[in-house]
Design a protein around this motif. Structure first.
Motif, PDB file in Angstrom:
ATOM      1  N   UNK A  23       0.804  -1.221   0.000  1.00 37.17           N
ATOM      2  CA  UNK A  23       0.000   0.000   0.000  1.00 37.17           C
ATOM      3  C   UNK A  23       0.832   1.263   0.000  1.00 37.17           C
ATOM      4  N   UNK A  24       1.943   1.287   0.756  1.00 38.22           N
ATOM      5  CA  UNK A  24       2.772   2.494   0.829  1.00 38.22           C
ATOM      6  C   UNK A  24       3.389   2.814  -0.518  1.00 38.22           C
ATOM      7  N   UNK A  25       3.755   1.786  -1.291  1.00 33.15           N
ATOM      8  CA  UNK A  25       4.331   2.032  -2.611  1.00 33.15           C
ATOM      9  C   UNK A  25       3.278   2.571  -3.575  1.00 33.15           C
ATOM     10  N   UNK A  26       2.074   2.045  -3.474  1.00 33.10           N
ATOM     11  CA  UNK A  26       0.985   2.556  -4.305  1.00 33.10           C
ATOM     12  C   UNK A  26       0.694   4.018  -3.972  1.00 33.10           C
ATOM     13  N   UNK A  27       0.720   4.356  -2.677  1.00 36.71           N
ATOM     14  CA  UNK A  27       0.467   5.742  -2.266  1.00 36.71           C
ATOM     15  C   UNK A  27       1.554   6.672  -2.809  1.00 36.71           C
ATOM     16  N   UNK A  28       2.802   6.229  -2.771  1.00 36.12           N
ATOM     17  CA  UNK A  28       3.890   7.036  -3.325  1.00 36.12           C
ATOM     18  C   UNK A  28       3.705   7.241  -4.819  1.00 36.12           C
ATOM     19  N   UNK A  29       3.327   6.164  -5.527  1.00 32.50           N
ATOM     20  CA  UNK A  29       3.133   6.264  -6.970  1.00 32.50           C
ATOM     21  C   UNK A  29       2.029   7.271  -7.311  1.00 32.50           C
ATOM     22  N   UNK A  30       0.929   7.213  -6.561  1.00 30.18           N
ATOM     23  CA  UNK A  30      -0.176   8.151  -6.803  1.00 30.18           C
ATOM     24  C   UNK A  30       0.260   9.579  -6.514  1.00 30.18           C
ATOM     25  N   UNK A  31       0.986   9.777  -5.429  1.00 31.66           N
ATOM     26  CA  UNK A  31       1.425  11.118  -5.037  1.00 31.66           C
ATOM     27  C   UNK A  31       2.428  11.678  -6.033  1.00 31.66           C
ATOM     28  N   UNK A  32       3.348  10.835  -6.496  1.00 30.39           N
ATOM     29  CA  UNK A  32       4.331  11.282  -7.486  1.00 30.39           C
ATOM     30  C   UNK A  32       3.636  11.647  -8.798  1.00 30.39           C
ATOM     31  N   UNK A  50      16.605  18.148  -2.955  1.00 34.28           N
ATOM     32  CA  UNK A  50      16.137  18.706  -1.684  1.00 34.28           C
ATOM     33  C   UNK A  50      15.333  17.674  -0.906  1.00 34.28           C
ATOM     34  N   UNK A  51      14.438  16.967  -1.596  1.00 37.28           N
ATOM     35  CA  UNK A  51      13.597  15.979  -0.911  1.00 37.28           C
ATOM     36  C   UNK A  51      14.441  14.847  -0.338  1.00 37.28           C
ATOM     37  N   UNK A  52      15.425  14.378  -1.095  1.00 32.95           N
ATOM     38  CA  UNK A  52      16.270  13.278  -0.632  1.00 32.95           C
ATOM     39  C   UNK A  52      17.131  13.694   0.556  1.00 32.95           C
ATOM     40  N   UNK A  53      17.678  14.904   0.497  1.00 31.53           N
ATOM     41  CA  UNK A  53      18.518  15.390   1.587  1.00 31.53           C
ATOM     42  C   UNK A  53      17.699  15.557   2.860  1.00 31.53           C
ATOM     43  N   UNK A  54      16.489  16.050   2.723  1.00 33.26           N
ATOM     44  CA  UNK A  54      15.652  16.270   3.903  1.00 33.26           C
ATOM     45  C   UNK A  54      15.163  14.970   4.530  1.00 33.26           C
ATOM     46  N   UNK A  55      14.930  13.959   3.702  1.00 33.33           N
ATOM     47  CA  UNK A  55      14.384  12.716   4.240  1.00 33.33           C
ATOM     48  C   UNK A  55      15.477  11.783   4.751  1.00 33.33           C
ATOM     49  N   UNK A  56      16.725  11.977   4.338  1.00 34.81           N
ATOM     50  CA  UNK A  56      17.806  11.049   4.701  1.00 34.81           C
ATOM     51  C   UNK A  56      17.965  10.871   6.212  1.00 34.81           C
ATOM     52  N   UNK A 282       5.817  10.362   3.683  1.00 36.22           N
ATOM     53  CA  UNK A 282       5.509  11.478   4.573  1.00 36.22           C
ATOM     54  C   UNK A 282       6.251  12.748   4.144  1.00 36.22           C
ATOM     55  N   UNK A 283       7.470  12.594   3.643  1.00 42.20           N
ATOM     56  CA  UNK A 283       8.212  13.750   3.137  1.00 42.20           C
ATOM     57  C   UNK A 283       7.527  14.338   1.913  1.00 42.20           C
ATOM     58  N   UNK A 284       7.043  13.487   1.007  1.00 39.73           N
ATOM     59  CA  UNK A 284       6.363  13.969  -0.184  1.00 39.73           C
ATOM     60  C   UNK A 284       5.047  14.666   0.162  1.00 39.73           C
ATOM     61  N   UNK A 285       4.367  14.172   1.185  1.00 39.72           N
ATOM     62  CA  UNK A 285       3.121  14.818   1.607  1.00 39.72           C
ATOM     63  C   UNK A 285       3.403  16.248   2.046  1.00 39.72           C
ATOM     64  N   UNK A 286       4.418  16.423   2.893  1.00 40.01           N
ATOM     65  CA  UNK A 286       4.768  17.756   3.375  1.00 40.01           C
ATOM     66  C   UNK A 286       5.222  18.642   2.225  1.00 40.01           C
TER      67      UNK A 286
END
Length: 320
Positions: A23-32, A50-56, A282-286
């Motif tokens: 489910x989490x992968x599907x949610x990421x795909x939809x959000x992307x 920026x997203x990768x650096x912030x989530x690391x 969660x990073x993509x949501x923000x």
């Protein structure tokens, strides 16, 4: 005589079995996909960087949290460990970057030993044992730093936080390497199997001869060391040490990433890649909310809804 084709019927049990794992992968795909369609400049490298650096840092802390939750525990002290590591960096930087990093990691080992001893040997509930250092650890960090923000200008340390290797931030490389190490540990080592056995059924693991106390102590040490690494990298990235701010409430982000990624709070299972995906989601949501000029409160409500859905799905899958 003719036969009519029968349309396949929807099977809700398959969906309930599929959601906790994918489910989490599907949610990421939809959000992307939605961001690609409706968010300008989303696919630019600068934005992705920026997203990768912030989530690391969240990923690094969440890896340790996933191991602890896999034993049916919890560690609320990871944010304080980050603050403690950040406070120690400027004190020992005069002896060299390596010395400062080693001291910070040793502080993580010390906190992990305290947490592990309280949980495994004293018998305290994990939430109680780690709550003590959740409060006291950050207080100690503030005392060490004198309650002051300290600027750090060191090129070697700055490289860890903002340098690139093959066009990818070093911070991201470190997080990716740790993901591989933790995934291998969980899936391919005796320690990983023992960890899952303890989380699945601790009395049975003890009867089977698993060194439960030693494994539990090691798990909390690993979790704290990963948090210390995240603290060092946070200082390296922002080039300053603020014990009152570094790692603040990151334990909640880490627990969220683990739960959304499919690791049950009841222990016995650790989804490493799912944890990474949970942190990314969660990073993509923000980031999406910020890109569309929505208030932070909206992002918090969406994150809360995602957490509730994840917990409900996990509970449903356990009751089947």
């Amino acid at each position: 005589m003719t036969t009519e084709a029968v349309a396949p019927r929807f099977d809700p049990t398959r969906l309930r079995a599929w959601l906790p794992r994918y489910g989490v992968y599907a949610a990421i795909a939809v959000l992307v996909l939605s961001n690609v369609l409706f968010t300008p400049s989303f696919l630019t490298w600068s934005n992705l960087r920026i997203q990768l650096v912030q989530v690391a840092p969240v990923v690094i802390v969440a890896l340790g949290m996933a191991l602890v939750i896999g034993t049916e525990g919890i560690d609320l002290s990871v944010g304080s460990v980050m603050a403690l590591a950040a406070a120690l960096i400027p004190l020992y930087l005069g002896y060299g970057v390596l010395a400062a990093i080693v001291v910070s990691l040793l502080a993580g080992v010390a906190v992990g030993l305290i947490n592990g001893t309280l949980v495994a040997r004293v018998g305290l509930q994990p939430i109680v044992a780690t709550l003590a250092l959740f409060v006291g650890g950050r207080g100690l960090a503030v005392v060490i730093s004198g309650g002051q923000l300290k600027d750090i200008r060191n090129p070697d340390l700055r490289y860890l936080g903002s340098g690139d290797l093959l066009g990818v931030p070093v911070l991201v490389w470190i997080a990716a390497m740790l993901v591989v190490v933790i995934a291998f540990t969980v899936r391919r080592t005796v320690f990983g199997r023992r960890l899952l056995a303890i989380g699945g059924n601790r009395p049975a693991a003890e009867l089977a001869g698993v060194p439960v106390k030693r494994v539990l102590t090691t798990v909390y040490v690993v979790c704290s060391v990963l948090a210390a690494i995240a603290g060092v990298l946070a200082v390296a990235r922002i080039q300053s040490s603020d014990a009152s701010a570094v790692g603040l409430l990151i334990e909640l982000n880490a627990i969220t990433a683990v739960v959304v990624g499919g690791t049950p709070l009841t222990g016995g299972r650790v989804r490493v890649l799912g944890t990474v995906a949970g942190a990314l989601l969660m990073q993509l949501v923000v980031a999406t909310m910020i890109k569309h000029n929505l208030p932070p409160s909206t992002a918090e409500m969406v994150q809360a809804a995602i957490i509730l859905v994840a917990v409900a799905v996990a509970r449903e899958s356990r009751t089947r």
